[in-house]
Design a protein around this motif. Structure first.
Motif, PDB file in Angstrom:
ATOM      1  N   TYR A 150       0.847  -1.183   0.000  1.00 22.90           N
ATOM      2  CA  TYR A 150       0.000   0.000   0.000  1.00 22.90           C
ATOM      3  C   TYR A 150       0.879   1.229   0.000  1.00 22.90           C
ATOM      4  CZ  TYR A 150       0.719   0.296   5.115  1.00 22.90           C
ATOM      5  OH  TYR A 150       1.251   0.380   6.370  1.00 22.90           O
ATOM      6  N   ASP A 151       0.273   2.359  -0.097  1.00 20.20           N
ATOM      7  CA  ASP A 151       1.054   3.569  -0.261  1.00 20.20           C
ATOM      8  C   ASP A 151       0.731   4.567   0.832  1.00 20.20           C
ATOM      9  OD1 ASP A 151       2.827   5.262  -1.386  1.00 20.20           O
ATOM     10  OD2 ASP A 151       2.149   4.836  -3.423  1.00 20.20           O
ATOM     11  N   LEU A 152       1.773   5.194   1.345  1.00 19.11           N
ATOM     12  CA  LEU A 152       1.572   6.249   2.338  1.00 19.11           C
ATOM     13  C   LEU A 152       1.889   7.614   1.755  1.00 19.11           C
ATOM     14  CD1 LEU A 152       3.266   4.870   5.593  1.00 19.11           C
ATOM     15  CD2 LEU A 152       0.899   5.605   5.382  1.00 19.11           C
ATOM     16  N   THR A 153       2.771   7.626   0.755  1.00 18.38           N
ATOM     17  CA  THR A 153       3.304   8.905   0.294  1.00 18.38           C
ATOM     18  C   THR A 153       2.428   9.571  -0.759  1.00 18.38           C
ATOM     19  OG1 THR A 153       4.758   7.547  -1.040  1.00 18.38           O
ATOM     20  CG2 THR A 153       5.717   8.612   0.883  1.00 18.38           C
ATOM     21  N   ALA A 154       2.012   8.802  -1.773  1.00 19.74           N
ATOM     22  CA  ALA A 154       1.108   9.379  -2.775  1.00 19.74           C
ATOM     23  C   ALA A 154      -0.269   9.488  -2.121  1.00 19.74           C
ATOM     24  CB  ALA A 154       1.045   8.469  -3.997  1.00 19.74           C
ATOM     25  N   ALA A 155      -1.242   9.962  -2.829  1.00 21.50           N
ATOM     26  CA  ALA A 155      -2.593  10.003  -2.289  1.00 21.50           C
ATOM     27  C   ALA A 155      -2.934   8.598  -1.828  1.00 21.50           C
ATOM     28  CB  ALA A 155      -3.574  10.446  -3.365  1.00 21.50           C
ATOM     29  N   PRO A 156      -3.219   8.401  -0.524  1.00 18.40           N
ATOM     30  CA  PRO A 156      -3.408   7.035  -0.050  1.00 18.40           C
ATOM     31  C   PRO A 156      -4.551   6.349  -0.775  1.00 18.40           C
ATOM     32  CG  PRO A 156      -3.297   8.600   1.769  1.00 18.40           C
ATOM     33  CD  PRO A 156      -3.423   9.400   0.502  1.00 18.40           C
ATOM     34  N   GLY A 157      -4.215   5.377  -1.578  1.00 18.87           N
ATOM     35  CA  GLY A 157      -5.218   4.614  -2.303  1.00 18.87           C
ATOM     36  C   GLY A 157      -5.489   3.330  -1.551  1.00 18.87           C
ATOM     37  N   PRO A 158      -6.197   2.392  -2.173  1.00 15.21           N
ATOM     38  CA  PRO A 158      -6.455   1.123  -1.511  1.00 15.21           C
ATOM     39  C   PRO A 158      -5.184   0.282  -1.459  1.00 15.21           C
ATOM     40  CG  PRO A 158      -7.255   1.071  -3.749  1.00 15.21           C
ATOM     41  CD  PRO A 158      -6.732   2.452  -3.530  1.00 15.21           C
ATOM     42  N   PHE A 159      -5.167  -0.690  -0.576  1.00 15.63           N
ATOM     43  CA  PHE A 159      -4.077  -1.667  -0.568  1.00 15.63           C
ATOM     44  C   PHE A 159      -4.249  -2.577  -1.772  1.00 15.63           C
ATOM     45  CE2 PHE A 159      -7.633  -3.392   1.780  1.00 15.63           C
ATOM     46  CZ  PHE A 159      -7.815  -4.596   1.136  1.00 15.63           C
ATOM     47  N   THR A 160      -3.185  -3.284  -2.135  1.00 14.04           N
ATOM     48  CA  THR A 160      -3.329  -4.294  -3.187  1.00 14.04           C
ATOM     49  C   THR A 160      -2.738  -5.613  -2.717  1.00 14.04           C
ATOM     50  OG1 THR A 160      -1.251  -3.589  -4.182  1.00 14.04           O
ATOM     51  CG2 THR A 160      -3.257  -2.708  -5.163  1.00 14.04           C
ATOM     52  N   PHE A 161      -3.438  -6.685  -3.043  1.00 11.61           N
ATOM     53  CA  PHE A 161      -2.920  -8.042  -2.920  1.00 11.61           C
ATOM     54  C   PHE A 161      -2.841  -8.568  -4.335  1.00 11.61           C
ATOM     55  CE2 PHE A 161      -4.383  -8.224   1.530  1.00 11.61           C
ATOM     56  CZ  PHE A 161      -3.344  -8.953   2.095  1.00 11.61           C
ATOM     57  N   ARG A 162      -1.687  -9.062  -4.734  1.00  6.64           N
ATOM     58  CA  ARG A 162      -1.618  -9.648  -6.071  1.00  6.64           C
ATOM     59  C   ARG A 162      -1.039 -11.046  -5.965  1.00  6.64           C
ATOM     60  NH1 ARG A 162      -1.002  -4.935 -10.381  1.00  6.64           N
ATOM     61  NH2 ARG A 162      -1.899  -6.543 -11.695  1.00  6.64           N
ATOM     62  N   ALA A 163      -1.646 -11.982  -6.627  1.00  8.93           N
ATOM     63  CA  ALA A 163      -1.125 -13.340  -6.674  1.00  8.93           C
ATOM     64  C   ALA A 163      -0.555 -13.553  -8.070  1.00  8.93           C
ATOM     65  CB  ALA A 163      -2.236 -14.335  -6.384  1.00  8.93           C
ATOM     66  N   LEU A 164       0.752 -13.694  -8.147  1.00  8.30           N
ATOM     67  CA  LEU A 164       1.409 -13.762  -9.444  1.00  8.30           C
ATOM     68  C   LEU A 164       1.857 -15.190  -9.746  1.00  8.30           C
ATOM     69  CD1 LEU A 164       3.576 -10.581  -8.819  1.00  8.30           C
ATOM     70  CD2 LEU A 164       1.339 -10.695  -9.914  1.00  8.30           C
ATOM     71  N   LYS A 165       1.538 -15.615 -10.964  1.00  6.37           N
ATOM     72  CA  LYS A 165       1.841 -16.993 -11.355  1.00  6.37           C
ATOM     73  C   LYS A 165       3.317 -17.120 -11.719  1.00  6.37           C
ATOM     74  CE  LYS A 165      -1.582 -18.750 -13.876  1.00  6.37           C
ATOM     75  NZ  LYS A 165      -2.256 -19.036 -15.166  1.00  6.37           N
ATOM     76  N   MET A 166       4.035 -17.977 -11.017  1.00  4.49           N
ATOM     77  CA  MET A 166       5.469 -18.108 -11.262  1.00  4.49           C
ATOM     78  C   MET A 166       5.762 -19.363 -12.095  1.00  4.49           C
ATOM     79  SD  MET A 166       6.676 -15.462  -9.778  1.00  4.49           S
ATOM     80  CE  MET A 166       8.427 -15.752  -9.617  1.00  4.49           C
ATOM     81  N   ALA A 167       6.949 -19.353 -12.724  1.00  4.03           N
ATOM     82  CA  ALA A 167       7.350 -20.489 -13.558  1.00  4.03           C
ATOM     83  C   ALA A 167       7.707 -21.681 -12.671  1.00  4.03           C
ATOM     84  CB  ALA A 167       8.541 -20.086 -14.420  1.00  4.03           C
ATOM     85  N   PRO A 168       7.550 -22.910 -13.188  1.00  2.00           N
ATOM     86  CA  PRO A 168       7.978 -24.078 -12.407  1.00  2.00           C
ATOM     87  C   PRO A 168       9.506 -24.171 -12.348  1.00  2.00           C
ATOM     88  CG  PRO A 168       7.267 -24.759 -14.580  1.00  2.00           C
ATOM     89  CD  PRO A 168       7.015 -23.283 -14.478  1.00  2.00           C
ATOM     90  N   ARG A 169       9.985 -25.257 -11.779  1.00  2.39           N
ATOM     91  CA  ARG A 169      11.436 -25.503 -11.669  1.00  2.39           C
ATOM     92  C   ARG A 169      12.134 -25.273 -13.010  1.00  2.39           C
ATOM     93  NH1 ARG A 169      13.998 -30.628  -8.563  1.00  2.39           N
ATOM     94  NH2 ARG A 169      13.371 -29.290  -6.846  1.00  2.39           N
ATOM     95  N   LYS A 170      13.271 -24.599 -12.971  1.00  2.32           N
ATOM     96  CA  LYS A 170      13.995 -24.268 -14.197  1.00  2.32           C
ATOM     97  C   LYS A 170      15.040 -25.327 -14.512  1.00  2.32           C
ATOM     98  CE  LYS A 170      12.299 -19.933 -14.493  1.00  2.32           C
ATOM     99  NZ  LYS A 170      12.580 -18.821 -13.591  1.00  2.32           N
ATOM    100  N   LYS A 171      15.075 -25.691 -15.787  1.00  2.00           N
ATOM    101  CA  LYS A 171      16.037 -26.706 -16.251  1.00  2.00           C
ATOM    102  C   LYS A 171      17.474 -26.345 -15.900  1.00  2.00           C
ATOM    103  CE  LYS A 171      15.250 -29.699 -20.140  1.00  2.00           C
ATOM    104  NZ  LYS A 171      13.977 -29.929 -20.721  1.00  2.00           N
TER     105      LYS A 171
END
Lengths: 471, 110
Positions: free
Chosen positions: A279-300
């Motif tokens: 979340y942000d304190l410095t800019a105009a306080p907007g909403p918090f964000t939760f993001r679930a990001l899809k990561m790659a599987p084990r790398k060769k």
């Protein structure tokens, strides 16, 4: 009423036999356990088997700080049977706004002992194992090998790579979290635990798969330097406990939980997901964000778990200093050190002011305005380092009066050229600021002295004013 | 008069502290030229990074975002439409109007 099941059915539908190896799985819960854990045991998907799995599990929490405190509270509360905590630090007052497993009355105590004191009061049933020293390449494997699952609650990249490597080598799932200022991240790694070198299926990634190279040392920030909001790191620690409990309760920490052909049953492989909270304190306080990001599987090509990793990473290697984690994560590059004539100690600067040698001078304080707001040397003018660099870059690019970099109120009406003294927090930025000012010609070809106060406000507190509120 | 360059909207987000380099704003709508003017190749993520550095990176400490060779600083994760860019071809991924690109700097504190 059927209490004694010979089959242990997991939520994903795969049944594993509970034989002699899984001691304690067919026993009854004690009355105390029954009372204490009743509210979580009735949650769909939990039940008696899941609770017994928790009671029979061993969790290692590495770091007893902002992540470790909340994580340990919920891991202990849920009834995980054996909880190891490793940390070499002692409790300090500046920890307490976020490290809520400690207490004002335990300042100065080893964090591990302090946290275990708190946890025993919360739940006396688990076995608590203290390790009152930091984790290291020498001791990591010996300690981690005694546990089923590891929580990385540490605060620096070198330790994070070490922990992940050893978890891969010992086939342990790892729940990793980190936090700084107003952001936090969380990811489950190597789960279900998969032996090194197996890459043919969509096996789970390790820390190195996701974060192949650490950021350069000069761009890494610590909580001590950058600050941290308590609830942000707390949320991440609680989420770590949540993931740990989920993994243990559904037996995903067992290597046997890897299906022989995951393609047939994709349900058994967890999509690696990076959670980012901010979340942000410095800019105009907007909403918090939760993001679930899809990561790659084990790398060769992963150094730690990829195809050829058994040749690049071994337990013996780690123990004997290979890889070298400190070097990999970048030794702190020694910052520019100005020549002696451009520097002055805090005490010498103070003395010069006291005996009237410095009647007319400019004192620039390059700390952030939040730091400056708590106190400064009399007459200091705040020009935050980032702003100073920004102004310097603009002048360099578009031209303009270099002295505009100085605050208006002091750059006007100065027919003579008063010397400039620069002070920062610990004496690094101020040296760079002196260099920048000279580069721009603010020293008027050497007519004006621009001097760095050695060691910054930290030195000022130590040498001149012990009551100064240094952060 | 030079012909107007056709652009497409790209949603760019910064997290983990990177927003401080971009006017302290975590969310940006970028009007990105649909072709890289240097070789008229379709705009990809590599081109977006150089476009951001040239037009939106106001902070002087550019090393927090890109290295001297113009590539991203290690320790920054890139997500294209919430998916790790390594699954999408990294810098080579050709952007479509409305794509969301997130830059997250790895955190280590705890």
């Amino acid at each position: 009423m059927q209490l004694n099941s010979t089959e242990d059915s997991r939520p994903n539908g795969v049944a594993i036999a509970t034989n002699g190896e899984h001691n304690g799985f067919s026993r009854r819960l004690t009355d105390e356990e029954f009372d204490r854990y009743s509210r979580q045991m009735i949650v769909p998907g939990m039940g008696r088997e899941a609770q017994l799995r928790l009671i029979n599990s061993k969790v290692l929490i590495i770091g007893g700080g902002g992540l470790g405190c909340p994580a340990a509270q919920y891991v202990a509360g849920a009834g995980v049977g054996t909880i190891g905590i490793i940390d070499g630090d002692v409790v300090e007052p500046s920890n307490l706004h976020r490290q809520v497993g400690h207490a004002t009355s335990r300042i100065g105590m080893k964090k591990v002992d302090s946290l275990i004191t708190h946890l025993r009061d919360l739940n006396p049933l688990p076995t608590y194992t203290p390790y009152t020293y930091p984790i290291s390449p020498e001791n990591a494997a010996d300690i981690i090998s005694q546990y089923d699952l590891v929580l990385d609650c540490t605060d620096n990249p070198a330790t994070r790579y070490l922990i992940s490597d050893v978890c891969v080598l010992l086939c342990k799932p790892l729940v990793s979290a980190a936090s700084i200022q107003k952001s936090g991240q969380l990811i489950v790694l190597n789960c279900p635990p998969t032996p090194q070198g197996k890459v043919d299926k969509k096996y789970p990634p390790c820390y190195r798969c996701c974060f192949r190279k650490p950021p350069p040392a000069n761009t890494q920030l610590s909580c001590g330097e950058a600050g941290i909001m308590g609830p942000v790191v707390g949320l991440m620690g609680v989420a770590q406990a949540g993931e740990a409990i989920k993994i243990l309760a559904s037996a995903l920490h067992l290597p046997s939980s890897i299906p022989s052909n995951p393609e047939d049953d994709p349900h058994n492989l967890i999509q690696p997901t990076l959670l980012i909270y901010s979340y942000d304190l410095t800019a105009a306080p907007g909403p918090f964000t939760f993001r679930a990001l899809k990561m790659a599987p084990r790398k060769k090509n992963c150094f730690a778990c990829g195809e050829n990793s058994p040749q690049t990473l071994t337990l013996e290697g780690v123990k004997s200093g290979n890889p070298n984690y400190i070097q990999f994560c970048g030794i702190q590059t020694p910052k520019i050190v100005l020549p002696e004539q451009d520097r002055i100690t805090a005490s010498a600067y103070h003395a010069a002011r006291q005996n009237g040698q410095l009647q007319n001078h400019i004192l620039l304080d390059t700390r952030e305005k939040e730091h400056f707001s708590f106190g400064s040397i009399d007459g200091a003018v705040n020009v935050p380092f980032g702003k100073l660099l920004m102004k310097a870059a603009t002048i360099k690019r578009h031209g303009g009066d270099a002295e505009e970099i100085l605050p208006v109120e002091i750059s006007e009406d100065q027919k003579d050229v008063p010397p400039i003294f620069v002070v920062c927090r610990r004496g690094l930025d101020s040296q760079e600021a002196v260099e920048k000012l000279k580069e721009l010609g603010v020293d008027r070809g050497g007519k004006r002295k621009i001097v760095d106060i050695i060691g910054g406000m930290k030195a000022w507190k130590e040498e001149v004013d012990p009551s100064f509120p240094f952060i | 008069m030079a012909p107007e360059i056709e652009t497409m909207p790209i949603w760019v987000d910064f997290a983990g502290g990177l927003q401080t380099l971009f006017s302290n704003k975590p969310n940006h709508m970028i009007s990105l030229p649909i072709f890289n003017p240097s070789d008229f190749s379709p705009a990809n993520v590599g081109f977006l990074i150089s476009h951001l550095v040239k037009n939106h990176l106001k902070h002087p400490q550019t090393e927090f975002f890109v290295q001297e060779d113009g590539h991203l600083t290690p320790g920054i994760l890139v997500l294209i439409n919430d998916v790790d860019w390594e699954l999408e071809g990294e810098e080579e991924y050709e952007l479509k109007p409305g794509d969301n690109v997130i830059f997250v700097s790895t955190m280590h504190g705890g």
